[in-house]
Enzyme design. Structure first.
Site, PDB file in Angstrom:
ATOM      1  CB  VAL A 227     -61.950 -22.399   0.983  1.00 46.14           C
ATOM      2  CG1 VAL A 227     -60.862 -21.597   0.315  1.00 46.14           C
ATOM      3  CG2 VAL A 227     -61.603 -23.887   0.962  1.00 46.14           C
ATOM      4  CD  GLU A 228     -66.061 -26.305   0.999  1.00 42.87           C
ATOM      5  OE1 GLU A 228     -66.763 -26.978   1.774  1.00 42.87           O
ATOM      6  OE2 GLU A 228     -65.487 -26.795   0.025  1.00 42.87           O
ATOM      7  N   GLY A 229     -65.613 -21.658   5.040  1.00 43.62           N
ATOM      8  CA  GLY A 229     -65.732 -21.356   6.465  1.00 43.62           C
ATOM      9  C   GLY A 229     -64.389 -21.569   7.136  1.00 43.62           C
TER      10      GLY A 229
END
Length: 817
Positions: free
Chosen positions: A503-505
């Protein structure tokens, strides 16, 4: 001969100290005069003529622009690839801070050490010691993740009632208005007890609508939503990721069309007709808190084909706040992310009409969503996942150090076997790196910075180090960590590793594209200036930037060569003693990194953007320079304690070694082999001279976390420590104390056994025999019995009733030791 030596020294000094062009001109003129009048060497008039011509071109701006930088500017404009609006917004997002110093090739170490040490206010400390401690005591992670797959209702209510969802909300709206440092420490402490609660708390504070509202919301939006978010009356989520747009979030297919329509506001029940708004359709996945959210932050591409709000048809990515009770909004289904029980799920809707004033910031912020997201994401990525990674490192250090001292095989604590102590050194060293790196970034955040590049560094490297630390902890614990149950304090975090990695990149993308892709442009002292000059067709600005850039490259060539030849022995250091050589090596590798960056851009041009393996290695260089400098900052912040020297050495030396290996890998794969060979001779004139931390240092680190001393305390400070000995983590400290205290007695009993003094067989019988014979005292007997019981509690794993033949508990008691 002497004059040639003086020329070399002069050029080296001017380049090393980055003298401006005018100083170069004066210096070389003085040397020519000395050559002619001091050494008696006749300087041909043609030489003076060439020197005067070059000096005039370099120092007279109009002439320089006409003869040199003007033609270069024309070429530069042609070869510079066009930049999309999404790329421009990503590059412009946030600020550059200490990362720029590291990119400069000449870091200002005094500046690093002058940054204020992050501290908690009395109010923040009281919150950690009070409500946060109490929240942790309410969490039974096994029950949450195995039985309920949710937090119990009392825990949810406690989180809402005590302001955990409004830590970032300003006090004027009823929030706690904590610093970023305090926010991270609260998340860290909760995460040491349970990931589900930590995610539930962190998302509204860092990745939810609250952050966007405070920066961009209208007064009406702030006045309505922020007090409700602060009091837990609203549960927010933010929906960005779509099934077909994960890492490439800018290509989300979700869309909204500007039109007029009618709607009923679910908050008030009032109905409105003929309102200007947007009809939105979306399908989102992997949205944390979506199944239970009351307010949906929604990102979509906005279009205005009928030009109802302006001349543009494609407005761009827009963010809106939509009550989940609004007609057409669908939530309520959930995903089950591996091993975790936090609420996560899909949301979707088809042609849902929302009014313009539901756009975050109102109509004027339509199309500004991507900029809003990337700016706020740089803050959230410094806090949430890095804090959870630090928590995992702290827990791994605490439990593994104790377990490895308590558990014995072949008559020795397993932590004293070198294979095990090697893994334990990594756990402690990575934990030191993770917390030091995050704390330094949090300092920047609380100084008003939004370090977008450093947030990517933290997201990737903290989660990767968490992965390694938990892997090592699982290996050391062996069977203890394999069997699921209330006694297993590692497996759920281990199962959830892919969540943080994804997640988050996603980590692969973050390492190979984002860290250096943003860093090369944002942190470089000249590249962004050159690009902006090209886009603005500003020849004057380009002239200033390109001449500075050339001087920068020349300087880094000489600096890298000199620092490589001397091993950086003569480089400056702000500190003497054990850390001095590390500052010097960081200066050396900062210069080398700056040189390699320029040579990569020079030799590969715009194709560097697609050379992801090379870009990743350049990112690794920058990242590990940052990590090493953060560790030095932490060491000084803690008062340079002698007990922490070994773990500081492990952390810094391994980070420096990783920089060296990234440079080696880059040079091995740079397509221009001639250039790679020249650069290798400049940067590594004596070859690869750095080594990772020695086995001796690693053993010191491992022994340090097996003992109840200052190093172990500092590495695990801020984690939740249950006081209940029936708790799997709570029993570790008293068991460790008891086992260490009774070790001399146990050694005495083993010696008597080897000498054949006992007539009994089992350990329990022999302990009683030793007491009866007067070989040990009653207090020694009691201490050993207690230590053995606690040791068994630590070692044992859970077993469960299958509803078949019941075991004999009395028989089980007789088998214990």
């Amino acid at each position: 001969m002497l004059s040639a030596i003086l020329l070399i020294v002069l050029v080296g000094v001017l380049a090393y100290y980055r003298a401006p062009v005018i100083v170069w001109t004066i210096g070389l003129a003085i040397w020519l005069l000395a050559l002619q009048f001091g050494f008696g060497v006749a300087v041909h008039p043609a030489v003076w003529g060439v020197f005067a011509l070059v000096a005039a071109v370099l120092n007279i701006t109009p002439l320089r622009r006409a003869v040199f930088t003007g033609p270069v500017f024309g070429i530069f404009k042609k070869i510079t690839p066009p930049m999309s609006q999404t790329e421009q917004e990503a590059i412009n997002a946030g600020t550059v801070w200490w990362d720029r110093d590291l990119f400069s090739g000449k870091p200002d170490w005094q500046r690093l050490l002058s940054f204020p040490d992050p501290k908690l206010t009395a109010e923040e400390q009281a919150f950690l010691d009070g409500p946060t401690e109490q929240l942790c005591s309410m969490i039974d992670d096994w029950k949450v993740t195995h039985e309920d797959m949710d937090l119990p209702e009392p825990v949810w209510q406690f989180i809402k009632d005590n302001g955990f969802l409004g830590m970032i909300v300003k006090k004027q709206y009823g929030g706690l208005e904590f610093s970023n440092y305090a926010h991270a420490k609260v998340v860290t402490k909760i995460a040491t007890r349970g990931g589900t609660a930590a995610v539930t708390v962190m998302v509204p504070n860092s990745l939810g609508p609250g952050e966007l509202l405070q920066h961009y919301g209208t007064d009406a939006q702030k006045d309505y939503y922020l007090p409700r978010l602060a009091k837990g009356l609203e549960i927010p989520c933010f929906a960005l990721t779509s099934p077909s747009a994960g890492s490439d979030a800018g290509s989300i297919p979700d869309f909204g069309v500007v039109c007029r329509g009618s709607y009923t506001d679910p908050r008030t029940g009032e109905h409105y007709e003929d309102v200007l708004g947007v009809r939105v359709s979306w399908e989102k996945r992997w949205i944390t808190l979506a199944p239970v959210a009351t307010i949906l932050g929604l990102a979509f591409k906005m279009y205005d084909p009928d030009h109802l709000i302006g001349d543009k048809e494609e407005i761009g990515i827009t963010c809106a706040l939509v009550p989940t009770e609004h007609e057409g909004v669908c939530i309520g289904r959930r995903h089950y992310p591996g091993g975790a029980a936090f609420m996560n799920g899909p949301t979707w809707g088809s042609e849902v009409f929302i009014p313009m004033d539901w756009i975050i910031g109102g109509r004027e912020y339509a199309g500004q969503g991507w900029r809003m997201l990337v700016e706020c994401l740089s803050v959230g990525r410094c806090i949430s996942l890095p804090a959870m990674s630090v928590a995992s490192g702290k827990v791994a250090t605490f439990v593994t150090g104790a377990f490895a001292r308590i558990r014995d095989q072949f008559g020795l604590p397993i932590g004293k076997f070198e294979g095990v102590d090697e893994a334990m050194a990594r756990i402690a060293g990575y934990t030191y790196q993770m917390e030091a790196s995050q704390d330094l970034a949090l300092t920047g955040l609380d100084m008003g910075e939004k370090p977008s590049v450093l947030s990517a560094v933290l997201k990737y490297h903290n989660t990767e180090r968490m992965r390694k630390a938990l892997n090592d902890a699982m290996d050391v614990h062996g069977g203890k960590a394999v069997v699921l149950g209330p006694r297993n304090y590692l497996a759920r975090a281990y199962q959830a590793i892919p969540i943080a990695i994804t997640v988050e990149g996603a980590n692969i993308l973050t390492r190979s594209m984002i860290i250096y892709g943003q860093g090369a442009i944002r942190c470089h002292p000249f590249v962004l200036r050159e690009m902006k000059a090209a886009m603005a067709n500003d020849g004057k600005a380009f002239d200033a930037a390109i001449t500075g850039h050339i001087n920068f490259v020349i300087s880094n060539v000489f600096r890298s060569l000199w620092l490589g030849l001397t091993g950086a022995r003569f480089a400056g250091s702000p500190k003497s003693g054990v850390t001095a050589r590390y500052y010097k090596q960081l200066t050396r590798f900062s210069s080398a990194f700056a040189l390699l960056s320029d040579m990569a851009m020079f030799s590969l041009g715009s194709s560097l953007k697609f050379r992801e393996k090379l870009s990743a290695r350049l990112g690794d260089m920058l990242s590990n320079l940052y990590i090493a400098s953060a560790c030095l900052k932490r060491f000084e912040r803690d008062g340079a304690p002698k007990e922490d020297i070994a773990v500081m050495q492990w952390a810094v030396e391994n980070a420096l070694y990783d920089v060296q290996m990234a440079m080696t890998g880059f040079l091995n794969n740079l397509p221009n082999r001639f250039l790679a060979g020249v650069l290798r001779k400049i940067i590594f004139p004596w070859g690869q001279t750095l080594r990772p931390a020695s086995d001796r240092v690693g053993t010191q680190v491992a022994r340090g976390i097996m003992e109840m001393g200052p190093m172990r305390e500092r590495l695990t400070r801020g984690m939740y420590r249950p006081k209940d000995e029936s708790d799997a983590v709570g029993v570790l400290e008293p068991a460790l104390q008891a086992v260490v205290a009774t070790e001399p007695i146990e050694q005495k009993l083993r010696k008597m056994g080897r000498e054949g003094k006992f007539r009994t067989i089992t350990a329990k019988e022999r302990l009683a025999e030793a007491l009866a014979a007067g070989w040990i005292t009653q207090s020694e007997y009691d201490a050993v019995a207690r230590a053995r019981k606690l040791k068994r509690d630590v070692i044992m794993v859970d077993d469960f009733d299958m509803g078949m033949k019941q075991f004999d508990e009395k028989l089980l008691e007789r088998l214990i030791f």
